[in-house]
Design a protein around this motif. Sequence first.
Motif, PDB file in Angstrom:
ATOM      1  N   PHE A  33      25.207  49.438  55.506  1.00  0.00           N
ATOM      2  CA  PHE A  33      23.737  48.762  55.945  1.00  0.00           C
ATOM      3  C   PHE A  33      22.764  49.513  55.390  1.00  0.00           C
ATOM      4  O   PHE A  33      21.658  49.027  54.605  1.00  0.00           O
ATOM      5  N   GLU A  34      22.975  50.915  55.540  1.00  0.00           N
ATOM      6  CA  GLU A  34      21.498  51.852  55.417  1.00  0.00           C
ATOM      7  C   GLU A  34      21.377  51.880  53.927  1.00  0.00           C
ATOM      8  O   GLU A  34      20.436  52.508  53.404  1.00  0.00           O
TER       9      GLU A  34
ATOM     10  N   LYS B 137      10.880  50.072  58.327  1.00  0.00           N
ATOM     11  CA  LYS B 137      10.130  50.064  59.485  1.00  0.00           C
ATOM     12  C   LYS B 137      10.809  49.179  60.799  1.00  0.00           C
ATOM     13  O   LYS B 137      10.901  49.671  61.950  1.00  0.00           O
ATOM     14  N   LYS B 138      10.583  48.062  60.340  1.00  0.00           N
ATOM     15  CA  LYS B 138      10.793  47.121  61.435  1.00  0.00           C
ATOM     16  C   LYS B 138      12.624  46.949  61.765  1.00  0.00           C
ATOM     17  O   LYS B 138      12.894  46.279  62.380  1.00  0.00           O
ATOM     18  N   LEU B 139      13.442  47.571  60.909  1.00  0.00           N
ATOM     19  CA  LEU B 139      14.691  47.664  60.929  1.00  0.00           C
ATOM     20  C   LEU B 139      15.158  48.847  61.983  1.00  0.00           C
ATOM     21  O   LEU B 139      16.400  48.752  62.438  1.00  0.00           O
ATOM     22  N   MET B 140      14.058  49.602  62.251  1.00  0.00           N
ATOM     23  CA  MET B 140      14.363  50.652  63.573  1.00  0.00           C
ATOM     24  C   MET B 140      15.124  50.089  64.532  1.00  0.00           C
ATOM     25  O   MET B 140      14.399  49.271  65.110  1.00  0.00           O
TER      26      MET B 140
ATOM     27  N   LEU C 154      14.456  39.681  62.995  1.00  0.00           N
ATOM     28  CA  LEU C 154      13.848  39.114  61.790  1.00  0.00           C
ATOM     29  C   LEU C 154      14.026  39.963  60.487  1.00  0.00           C
ATOM     30  O   LEU C 154      14.248  39.346  59.412  1.00  0.00           O
ATOM     31  N   ALA C 155      13.696  40.861  60.886  1.00  0.00           N
ATOM     32  CA  ALA C 155      13.759  41.954  59.448  1.00  0.00           C
ATOM     33  C   ALA C 155      15.301  41.992  59.002  1.00  0.00           C
ATOM     34  O   ALA C 155      15.441  42.083  57.853  1.00  0.00           O
ATOM     35  N   MET C 156      16.405  41.873  59.846  1.00  0.00           N
ATOM     36  CA  MET C 156      17.567  41.884  59.467  1.00  0.00           C
ATOM     37  C   MET C 156      17.894  40.589  58.626  1.00  0.00           C
ATOM     38  O   MET C 156      18.599  40.758  57.636  1.00  0.00           O
ATOM     39  N   ASP C 157      17.168  39.457  59.192  1.00  0.00           N
ATOM     40  CA  ASP C 157      17.487  38.305  58.535  1.00  0.00           C
ATOM     41  C   ASP C 157      16.896  38.420  57.143  1.00  0.00           C
ATOM     42  O   ASP C 157      17.218  37.842  56.165  1.00  0.00           O
ATOM     43  N   CYS C 158      15.580  39.239  57.046  1.00  0.00           N
ATOM     44  CA  CYS C 158      15.199  39.258  55.773  1.00  0.00           C
ATOM     45  C   CYS C 158      15.901  39.946  54.474  1.00  0.00           C
ATOM     46  O   CYS C 158      15.912  39.306  53.425  1.00  0.00           O
TER      47      CYS C 158
END
Lengths: 327, 327
Positions: free
Chosen positions: A234-235, A245-248, A256-260
């Motif tokens: 993943f990383e 930033k939003k994946l923290m 939502l960030a994971m979806d993106c």
Amino acid sequence: MNSEFDIIRRYFTRPSRRALLGVGDDAAIITCRTGMDLVASTDTLVADRHFFAHTDPANLGHKSLAVNLSDMAAMGATPRWVMLSLTIPRELAQDDAWLNAFSSGFFTLADQFDVELIGGDTTCGPLNIGVQIMGEIQHGRALKRSTAVAGDDIWVSGELGNAALALGYLRRKIVLTPQEAQACLSHLDKPVPRVGLGQQLQKLASSAIDISDGLLADLGHILRSSGIGAKVDFERIPCSSALRKKLMPGHLERKLAMDCLLAGGDDYELCFTAAANNHEALVQLSQQSNIQLSCIGEIVTGDGLTLSTVAGVPIHHERKGHDHFLA
Amino acid sequence: MNSEFDIIRRYFTRPSRRALLGVGDDAAIITCRTGMDLVASTDTLVADRHFFAHTDPANLGHKSLAVNLSDMAAMGATPRWVMLSLTIPRELAQDDAWLNAFSSGFFTLADQFDVELIGGDTTCGPLNIGVQIMGEIQHGRALKRSTAVAGDDIWVSGELGNAALALGYLRRKIVLTPQEAQACLSHLDKPVPRVGLGQQLQKLASSAIDISDGLLADLGHILRSSGIGAKVDFERIPCSSALRKKLMPGHLERKLAMDCLLAGGDDYELCFTAAANNHEALVQLSQQSNIQLSCIGEIVTGDGLTLSTVAGVPIHHERKGHDHFLA
């Protein structure tokens, strides 16, 4: 009043260069060179589905060609000829500013990649933009989805998730700074097809696909076609700092960030597999071409895709990718 | 629930025969034979514009391919490969009976002409059916629009106006007997592309076009492309007895019948020019192939089309043909 033939003549007719016969007959005629295969694909953009109806027409002209060039990139082919099937509402057919901007956006990108518009069809109806693209590649050298093998590294170009982040921002589901928004929106509106990269991967990659429906979905196509599985860290999936930033852990917009990142679609980056001993050559290609190439995992025997942190903690993500009829 | 990929897999995937790579990758791959040109065209059918939304889906599958085969016929080419860009509303995507009938109609005709579906695109939106067709022809042998010369005869295949007559009947503007209606409707719903005829015209015709927008409009394309004019004898334009009756002077439906014959569109017959000394060979071809071929006039120097009775009385007809944005 613009008639069907006025529109074709004013906005979409240019002298043919490489084609034996271009726009203006029942069909176009091209000659394939001996020893070359012809690579053909088609991609359609539908209003309110692939783009907002009020989208800047120049960007729309760009994007309708870009997504097709991206398919050529994913095959390692050199794009040569396109046809345009344009279904437009009656009011747009009389909107010279719209037609001018759309055709300018289309031809600017076509010129950049030395691609020639050789035909098409202009009809009246709800806005629907179909592009058919044809390219050339040396016989037998195309990059397919079905030829990845266990032990191969999995790579992606560029950063993933930017276009989906922009879409979330436009839909007011995601908050971005003005600078972040601007950067993301250019990925959504004017994607850059990886045509040169695709050609250079001909000798280095074992399989390739362009990421149009999201990484999990598109890598999934390679896995199913090749009858193998994958482990992805993943990383190591490349993304912008805005998305990072939003994946923290704990971030309000993490899901939502994971979806993106994983299922966003509209990236038009390449996902490809390559033998491990091509690793160094790919690092060099990245440096020379100034295109970020990230090794995100490896192909394994079995089936399915395992996503985990570098530390080995599995990550489950429900949404696999974009599907027009399930979305 | 059918996903995008379910629809492709269930209804539109068949093993490729001549293509190196068919449905299921970023693009299809074909190889052109040395000495052959590739002929490529695209035609789109839009709901409520080219067909009624409730049209029998099997006929729609047939017609969406037939109109493209007709473009290959007009070039004298042998159709080989097609791609299908299908934009369908969400509810049709779940309608297995519709998808089954549509794909059956499409593939039945494809099999009849030995044409292979090698790719496409399936998206969600207002019904829009785009077909891209590719064919082969010996290098330099394609029949163009721009090569008619003064002194050539003008010919058409079959009968004109039947499809337009059927459309007038469906719109309750024209009265037909049940037998007449049935015969006309088959022309509208299931046109037979003149592929074999086109190939045989390679050596006999000097130019060709298929009649999709009406005789005056399509012959007009030949005239403008070739920079010449034409004299056409009204009475020699072939039509059915149903239409012939309505063309009688004084008939209440005469104006509508004239429209059907001259500007109706959807005929998918061939209009071609040929040197006068090929007249006898074309009469023989007509007998051997059992396809009506009618000499309707001649190409002259100058420009424009003069339509008159055999006795020389000029006929003026305002409507030239179908235009999507002016209709």
